[in-house]
Design a protein around this motif. Structure first.
Motif, mmCIF file in Angstrom:
data_model
loop_
_atom_site.group_PDB
_atom_site.id
_atom_site.type_symbol
_atom_site.label_atom_id
_atom_site.label_comp_id
_atom_site.label_asym_id
_atom_site.label_seq_id
_atom_site.Cartn_x
_atom_site.Cartn_y
_atom_site.Cartn_z
ATOM 1 N N GLU A 24 21.213 15.957 -8.080
ATOM 2 C CA GLU A 24 22.207 16.061 -9.162
ATOM 3 C C GLU A 24 22.204 14.779 -9.994
ATOM 4 N N ASP A 58 13.404 18.163 -4.308
ATOM 5 C CA ASP A 58 14.224 16.990 -4.627
ATOM 6 C C ASP A 58 15.348 16.780 -3.612
ATOM 7 N N ALA A 79 9.403 15.708 -7.654
ATOM 8 C CA ALA A 79 8.618 16.345 -8.714
ATOM 9 C C ALA A 79 8.317 17.789 -8.346
ATOM 10 N N TYR A 111 27.873 19.066 -1.540
ATOM 11 C CA TYR A 111 28.117 19.822 -0.300
ATOM 12 C C TYR A 111 27.383 19.188 0.888
#
Ligand SMILES: Cc1cc2nc3c(=O)[nH]c(=O)nc-3n(C[C@H](O)[C@H](O)[C@H](O)COP(=O)(O)OP(=O)(O)OC[C@H]3O[C@@H](n4cnc5c(N)ncnc54)[C@H](O)[C@@H]3O)c2cc1C
Length: 418
Positions: A109, A292, A301, A258
């Motif tokens: 994120e 990720d 990536a 989370y």
């Protein structure tokens, strides 16, 4: 008994895994449930082109369900937490979703709020990120009307998705401003917390000389602590300042919230603690992670996610069949680096081997660490390959999860990470 595989995230890794596992198991033996919070599958490498008017968000976005094979159940919900002891995922509405095998593919994120002032005055006006569609689109308008001045490109800290993307942005900005006839009126600066343009020595050297050739100033070891959007200042923790008229930033990244609410699953940044070779989580033997979302010392990536999918799909099949996992992932990563003027270079590396010159994937192939038009077309073609081969799990001739050694010279052992 019918097994249930739950896959968290229907982005690059979750979609690849669901499709590969659906092909590997019959509907009678295995149920596959995928969870994602929304229905927009964005081809994220395409975001790089949006600020320069070379792509629009709608052209790089498709519905998630159409990327999934028949026989995969897609549930739209926010994930609240994973209960490892009960082998259940709790969705936002509180409903538990039990699993026999869990694959975590919820990515990374962006955390722009974690840098003081970044989302304050100037955010979306003179401070932008192209790492998500709205920011990339807003930046397109800002660049089109940019009269000249100080354009600063900054990555706040590692890890970030696609560590070369901020550099690519700087190279493409040089080209774009040149095309607009205002390059001479712009001071272009690349500001990084690293001690060079990139994490790996040889690639860093090559990319630093490219910045130099294009008259892009490189500011290193700059740990950005504050964005003063009103005053047009990027300020580091050690109180250095870089002035800007337009700031293009890559914010801090972390794992989804989370993970932090799921005891034992993640590290302090919210990335899933994962075995670097088998991709099994360190928290439980029936939990795996990809892309990720992991804490692996390789790049975040899509290429990495694709190479991992080859190994992880095989390991999930092995686990269901009661066979030993294979330690088959070697940290393989590759990235096309757009350098502007219809050229790109390509780097290919793994946990042990830094990007080297030569060719990929064979001794005759795409040139490594060298600008070429062929690489640029390779990067452009990749979007088609992504939707039509990578996501459906179709084999690509000559491309394997492990890094090829043929075609590379000289062969050195070097640093990890990046
Ligand atoms: C600007 C940019 C350029 C890039 N360029 C390249 C490139 O040239 N080459 C390359 O190889 N890679 C590139 N990448 C990186 C690449 O896109 C990612 O590494 C790749 O998409 C990772 O896949 P993933 O499955 O791990 O995560 P994602 O594809 O991001 O998927 C994660 C999914 O999880 C879902 N999710 C997360 N949290 C929750 C929650 N709590 N509840 C429900 N759903 C949730 C999200 O909605 C998302 O769909 C680029 C990325 C960016 C941003």
């Amino acid at each position: 008994m019918r097994q249930r595989i739950v896959i968290l995230g229907a982005g690059t890794g979750g979609t690849m895994m669901a499709n590969r596992l659906r092909k590997a198991h019959s509907l009678d033996d295995v149920e596959i449930v995928v969870v994602d919070r929304d229905d927009d599958h964005v081809y994220q490498p395409g975001l790089l082109f949006v600020p320069f008017g070379l792509a629009r968000p709608a052209e790089i976005t498709r519905p998630r369900a159409t990327q999934l094979r028949n026989g995969i159940d897609l549930r739209r919900s926010e994930i609240d937490r994973v209960d490892l002891d009960a082998a259940a995922v709790h969705l936002a509405d509180g409903a538990p979703l039990a699993y026999d095998t869990l694959v975590i593919a919820t990515g990374a994120e962006l955390l722009p709020e974690d840098t003081e002032g970044m989302t304050g005055p100037g955010w979306g006006e003179r401070v932008f990120t192209f790492y998500e569609p709205a920011g990339a689109q807003g930046l397109a308008a800002a660049l089109a009307s940019f009269p000249g001045g100080r354009l600063v490109v900054n990555l706040v800290d590692m890890p970030i998705k696609c560590p070369v993307a901020p550099l690519e942005f700087a190279f493409l900005a040089d080209w774009y401003l040149h095309d607009r006839g205002i390059r001479e009126d712009v001071e272009l600066t690349f500001v990084t917390p690293l001690d060079g343009a990139f994490t790996k020595p040889l690639a860093s050297q090559r990319l630093s000389s490219l910045l130099d050739e294009k008259r892009i100033e490189l500011v290193t070891e700059f740990a950005a602590g504050e964005v003063d959007g009103a005053g047009g200042r990027l300020v580091s923790y050690d109180e250095r300042e870089v002035p800007f008229d337009l700031l293009v930033t890559v914010p801090l990244h972390g794992g989804p919230a989370y993970v932090g609410r799921s005891p034992g699953l993640g590290d302090e940044l919210g990335f899933v603690q994962t075995d670097p070779y088998t991709l099994q989580s360190k928290a439980a033997s029936n939990v795996f992670a990809i892309g990720d979302a992991t804490n692996l010392p390789t790049s975040k990536a899509g290429s990495v996610t694709h190479f991992e999918a080859g190994v992880l799909a095989d390991n999930v099949v092995r686990r269901l069949a009661g066979r030993e996992l294979r330690a088959g992932y070697d940290g393989h990563a590759n990235c096309f680096v757009e350098t502007g003027f219809h050229k790109a270079l390509l780097i290919d590396f793994n946990y042990e081997t830094e990007p080297l010159p030569g060719h990929y994937p064979f001794p005759i192939g795409l040139p490594l660490l060298r600008e070429s038009t062929l690489n640029h077309f390779g990067k452009l073609a990749f979007q088609w390959v992504y939707w039509h081969a990578l996501l459906p799990g179709r084999p690509l001739p000559g491309i394997h999860p492990q890094m090829p050694t043929a075609g590379k010279r000289p062969f050195l052992s070097a640093s990890k990470g990046g």
